[in-house]
Scaffold this motif. Structure first.
Motif: not given
Lengths: 366, 366
Positions: A171, A175, A305
């Motif tokens: 993540c 991101t 993301i």
């Protein structure tokens, strides 16, 4: 059905506690994963506390998941039992809309958008005209001992990465990587990273590995030296003289601050046609003055993301460049304290839950 | 020195009145222009009232100027006596910085930025470290009978355009044309124009001529039909159902509203990767919610007028496509009433001052 144990919040004001639930057995295209590690993302806290007013309870957070494949459905081709794999923020998307066909599952344009690893469809039934293409109003994430996921949404963890360090890449890594690729950050570019937490420190490492000249902006004096140890420049956000010196310096800036904040002090730091992309906060920001924006044709953008291909790319990129997030391993039972520390910025830089602690708890209870 | 008569404001609270001043004779590269028409831009009012806190008094506004060349300096090559010419927002730039070398004089990066047609350098001495490369703290614009301007900053008015209708193209035209070219608006694109005043109605005509499918957003019910007469769709800004139907419809939107306003209702109307560019307001806007921005990787950008080449391009484009702004001719003496009407949105769609009225006043006084 498979019996699973996780940690869940039952209400927006409750602490996370042990929670037993069931998952469906892996179907033809799914894999079953024994969860080894799960990162603690600031959005887990936003979600648990219902700060985006869309939380479905009970809430089992966790979307930075690394584990080992324990079973595969008969049609699975990408993964095999014993593989070290990862699962990020998404576990399904419609596959038919224009973004999905372009491989941008994270911008799935179906009425329900994509299916989040926890908390169900990004656009729940009520917001999607009563429709739910996924048939699941809630999903339970990686704060659990076992996961069942469609093989296409399962990433390969490169052998060079430590499994616990790979988790936050799923993540925090993607991101920050996705917008830097989208806005074409390249060697020699001057890149500013606002905020140096879980996302910010990964962004700094990634931008540096891309060959950019990186400056981090922080409100925490101790992080100045920590940034310098990463080999990047660092500036206190309230150091007006330093900000003045950096006027029109950056072609790209990334704001990783996970809450409402003021972008205006940073707008002047962008070159003509520069872009400030906000990935940390998903809420109304402070009013932006259009004068500095218009006077150099700057843009304030956002990004969500990254897609599956980018997620695999950033995992491979980290392996290739020897990059890993700085993590602190915690026990599942310490999650509530960890949340407080994340909220206070008191973590260097990402907590990762060692799921061995959860399994001990399961064994003890048995 | 040449004696010139204009209309000036002496203070932020004063009405515009006749004002006599002097201009330098045309030097080698300059042309002298007999002013025939001058458009009334909303920014003239902002400037006169010191709403950007940077007005130098006395203030002779006017940067949508059409006139005839009456004298040329010995080195002038681009223009000849008798030519119909135009002058927009800029009359000089440093010529040496990176944007100037790229032909983007409107983003001149010298400490003083460009020299505005009225109100002097965009960055005055005090804001430019005590420097003033132009040697002029104030400049007097087109609300006057005569102008002297560097030939490079003088545009050619195509024969197919009526001189009075050409005037607003020099600011309202290029301010909306430039961002549409920069963000690559092309045939078949869906373009939304927010606000239908001087800028908005030109933006709608230009976008339509580019082959885009255009929708105008207005708060004035009577403008719905007026937009339809231009052959574009029109929607009331508060028509929530219409806005819902237009969700993710536009690849590009242009906000032409000349004051603080809320962009949030329009963000959802942008496609993935869509851009909302704000050209009307140069001030802090209402807080923008980063959730709809990030969820489709949208951008909120700004743009400032356009460069010289684009200004010539939009004049030629209008001539070629038979486009002209809708104007109402007024007398110089009626300027104070006209300002009130502009502020009330009570103009269809641009006032243009007929300078014959000023010349009559000069003759009567003589």
């Amino acid at each position: 059905m498979i019996k699973v144990t996780g940690y869940a919040a039952k209400h927006s004001f409750s602490r996370l506690k042990k929670y037993e639930f069931e998952r469906e057995e892996a179907t033809a295209h799914e894999v079953e994963i024994d969860v080894l590690y799960c990162g603690v993302c600031h959005s887990d806290i936003h979600q648990v506390k219902n700060e985006w007013s869309n939380t479905v309870y009970p809430c089992v957070p966790g979307h930075e998941i690394v584990g080992r494949v324990t079973k595969v459905g008969p049609a699975v081709r990408r993964h095999a039992v014993g593989d070290l794999v990862g699962v990020g923020c998404m576990i399904d998307s419609c596959g038919a809309c224009e973004p999905c066909r372009c491989g941008d599952q994270n911008y799935c344009a179906s009425p329900n958008s994509w299916l989040a690893t926890y908390n169900g469809p990004m656009q729940p039934k009520a917001k999607a005209g009563g429709e739910n293409i996924y048939g699941r109003d809630n999903t339970f994430g990686g704060y659990s001992n076992l996961l069942v996921v469609k093989e296409d949404f399962v990433l390969k963890i490169p052998a060079k990465l430590k499994p616990e360090e790979a988790a936050p890449i799923l993540c925090a890594g993607v991101t920050t990587y996705s917008p830097m690729k989208h806005w074409n950050v390249k060697a020699g570019d001057k890149v500013g990273i606002i905020g140096m937490g879980g996302l910010g420190h990964m962004a700094a490492k990634l931008a540096k590995a891309m060959g950019a000249e990186v400056t981090v902006f922080t409100t925490t004096r101790e992080k100045i030296e920590e940034a310098q140890r990463l080999g990047v420049d660092a500036v206190m956000e309230d150091d007006k003289k330093a900000l003045e010196r950096l006027a029109t310096h950056f072609s790209f800036m990334l704001s990783t601050i996970p809450e409402k904040h003021d972008l205006n002090p940073f707008l002047e730091l962008l070159q003509r046609d520069g872009v400030l992309c906000v990935v940390g906060a998903l809420e109304p920001l402070a009013p932006v003055d259009n004068q500095p924006v218009a006077f150099k044709r700057r843009s304030v953008a956002g990004s969500l993301i990254g897609n599956l291909a980018e997620t695999q790319e950033v995992l491979d990129f980290c392996a290739e460049h020897g990059i890993a997030p700085d993590i602190e391993l915690i026990r599942m039972q310490d999650i509530n304290d960890a949340y407080k520390k994340v909220e206070n910025g008191d973590v260097r830089f990402r907590y990762v839950i060692d799921m061995a602690s959860l399994k001990e708890e399961i064994d003890e209870a048995a």
